[in-house]
Design a protein around this motif. Structure first.
Motif, PDB file in Angstrom:
ATOM      1  N   ARG A  80      12.081   7.728  12.619  1.00  0.00           N
ATOM      2  CA  ARG A  80      11.531   6.568  13.327  1.00  0.00           C
ATOM      3  C   ARG A  80      11.275   5.445  12.337  1.00  0.00           C
ATOM      4  O   ARG A  80      10.977   5.684  11.167  1.00  0.00           O
ATOM      5  CB  ARG A  80      10.211   6.959  14.011  1.00  0.00           C
ATOM      6  N   GLN A  81      11.333   4.207  12.849  1.00  0.00           N
ATOM      7  CA  GLN A  81      11.112   3.050  11.966  1.00  0.00           C
ATOM      8  C   GLN A  81       9.669   2.950  11.473  1.00  0.00           C
ATOM      9  O   GLN A  81       9.399   2.418  10.421  1.00  0.00           O
ATOM     10  CB  GLN A  81      11.496   1.760  12.681  1.00  0.00           C
ATOM     11  N   GLN A  82       8.756   3.426  12.281  1.00  0.00           N
ATOM     12  CA  GLN A  82       7.326   3.420  11.948  1.00  0.00           C
ATOM     13  C   GLN A  82       6.820   2.076  11.444  1.00  0.00           C
ATOM     14  O   GLN A  82       6.100   1.995  10.463  1.00  0.00           O
ATOM     15  CB  GLN A  82       7.022   4.496  10.901  1.00  0.00           C
ATOM     16  N   LYS A  83       7.221   1.024  12.127  1.00  0.00           N
ATOM     17  CA  LYS A  83       6.710  -0.305  11.794  1.00  0.00           C
ATOM     18  C   LYS A  83       5.364  -0.462  12.506  1.00  0.00           C
ATOM     19  O   LYS A  83       5.306  -0.408  13.733  1.00  0.00           O
ATOM     20  CB  LYS A  83       7.718  -1.343  12.272  1.00  0.00           C
TER      21      LYS A  83
END
Lengths: 258, 249
Positions: free
Chosen positions: B227-230
């Protein structure tokens, strides 16, 4: 290709279709197929269980994957996927919605259709009542708004529904929202004992990210999470996470999308 | 009405540890009554009380069933008597379990109703009740959301995906109940005290010759998707802006 044959079973007015299990099992016994596939619905599961017992074979229910010799399904509340090999001659398997690509659903033109009915009549249907709550296509939806337990009151459902409709999404929820609060029908709760989704996008609102729920949304292409608790486990498995108060963010988002 | 609730003692999910190779470790697990079996016992208790009958509990499993604590826990939830089959046989398939239950029931005498939860909370096949019903050739239903006695035997409400069926069936019968049929009561001090005095029968059912129908290849923790986890914090306006950009990207 094997000979195509369609047999339609009808339940008598006062009975249930699952009571045809014995006749269906006899037919299957004669044909000896390697695989019997049923839907993982209430009726599908009961029929599967009876067929498995009559045919003396295993039933693997709620599978998420089917290969040549093995199936995969979730166990231990979502903590693991179990790969199971079917060693019986005829395996009975029930499939959850959304695991196969949907075809155009046309019956093969050369199928011979017969109608049969030979129900066990001990169970008598008195009546059928409509279930409260709207029907939903959540299992097939491309976008899903996922309502978690962090909301304060039932009228917040309207806010979530409005967001869903602006995005062209279906509205689903976590188990407590459906079962404890009764705010949404049980048919739209997401998770290991509910629906497992595979959409393009999920927007998880006030969802903490417990494993039992995450297994239902983890296969989404993109996950957006909004939660005011920055330590919520959902932030470890999302693509975009907004740390903030849903009651400030959601009205503003709805306003902007309009 | 004489009722037997069939329940399963399962590992506490929170104690299951995922090892680095994605396998599971059960070394530290506590054992508990399956979550949905609590509903079955509660339904049995209520119906037994209403109809002036008794509720017995039947459970089959491994060493965990030898512990006094779990036995007392089961008996404090309204059972009049506990029947146990302790076995080292792996009950990894619902039909094996169903056959073992059918065998154990032969030792328990007659009953009017067998009750099951909607599924075991570890494997959750939702099949054991259905299969016991078929093996015993009794009327059987799953997803039952209300039960009452009637002239014909039992009148039940059954939850389908889009509708509710009202059905009547004769007893003896086999029913699996939903998790919404009731809210299980938490045992009070008096229930816990009384539990110690209730009978526990260890049955001698021989289930060793029941054969397997499938083979468990592996139980592996799901692989996490990258996941990008931004993560965005700050003013609501900034966050909504970031979200809209994300949706449009």
């Amino acid at each position: 290709m094997a000979r195509r044959r369609s047999i339609i079973f009808r339940a008598p007015e006062s009975g249930i279709i699952e009571d045809n299990a014995r006749v269906i099992a006899d037919l299957l016994q004669a044909q000896a197929p390697e695989l019997v596939l049923l839907s993982n619905s209430t009726r599908g599961r009961l029929l599967a269980g009876k067929l498995g017992a009559y045919l003396d074979t295993c039933v693997i229910s709620g599978i998420s994957e089917l290969n040549e010799e093995t199936t995969r399904r979730m166990v231990y509340g979502g903590a693991a996927f179990r790969t199971q090999k079917l060693t019986a001659k005829t395996a009975v398997v029930t499939c959850s919605a959304g695991i196969f690509e949907v075809s155009d659903g046309q019956a093969s033109p050369d199928a011979a259709v017969e109608t049969m009915s030979a129900a066990d009549t001990r169970i008598r249907k008195v009546e059928t009542q409509a279930k409260e709550g709207v029907s939903s296509n959540i299992a097939m939806a491309k976008k899903v708004v996922d309502m978690g337990r962090g909301f304060k009151e039932e009228k917040d459902v309207e806010m979530c529904r409005e967001l869903a409709s602006l995005l062209g999404a279906e509205l689903g929820c976590s188990r407590p929202v459906a079962e404890n609060n009764g705010w949404l029908p049980k048919s739209v709760y997401i998770g290991v004992t509910g629906i497992i989704l595979k959409p393009e996008l999920i927007i998880a609102l006030c969802v903490s990210g417990q494993v039992q729920h995450m297994v239902g949304i983890n296969q989404a292409k993109k996950i957006v999470a909004i939660n005011k608790d920055e330590r919520a486990p959902i932030f470890n498995s999302c693509d975009l996470g907004l740390v903030g108060d849903i009651y400030q963010i959601l009205p503003l988002l709805i306003e902007k999308l309009k | 009405m004489d009722i037997i609730a069939c329940i399963k003692v399962v590992p506490e999910e929170q104690d299951i540890v995922t090892l680095p190779n994605n396998e599971l470790s059960f070394d530290k697990v506590q054992w508990k009554i399956g979550q949905y079996d609590l509903n079955a016992m509660e339904a049995g208790k209520q119906l037994a009380k209403k109809t002036g009958g008794k509720m017995k509990v039947l459970t089959i499993g491994g060493d965990a069933l030898s512990k006094t604590k779990i036995r007392k826990d089961i008996l404090s939830r309204g059972a009049d008597e506990l029947n146990i089959v302790v076995t080292d046989k792996k009950l990894s398939d619902s039909l094996i379990t169903a056959k073992a239950i059918a065998e154990a029931l032969k030792e328990m005498g007659s009953f009017d109703l067998l009750l099951f939860g909607t599924g075991s909370s570890d494997i959750y096949s939702q099949q054991t009740g259905n299969q016991v019903g078929a093996l015993l050739d009794l009327p059987v239903l799953n997803e039952v959301n209300a039960i009452e006695e009637c002239e014909a035997g039992l009148k039940v409400e059954r939850m389908l995906e889009n509708e509710v069926e009202i059905l009547e069936l004769p007893v003896p019968a086999v029913l699996s109940v939903t998790s919404e049929i009731n809210t299980p009561t938490i045992p009070g001090m008096r229930d816990i005290m009384a539990a110690g005095k209730k009978p526990v029968n260890e049955l001698s059912a021989d289930i060793s010759s029941i054969s397997e129908y499938s083979e468990v290849v592996s139980d592996l923790a799901p692989v996490q998707r990258d996941r990008q986890q931004k993560i965005v914090k700050g003013e609501p306006e900034e966050m909504v802006e970031a979200l809209i950009q994300f949706l449009n990207s």
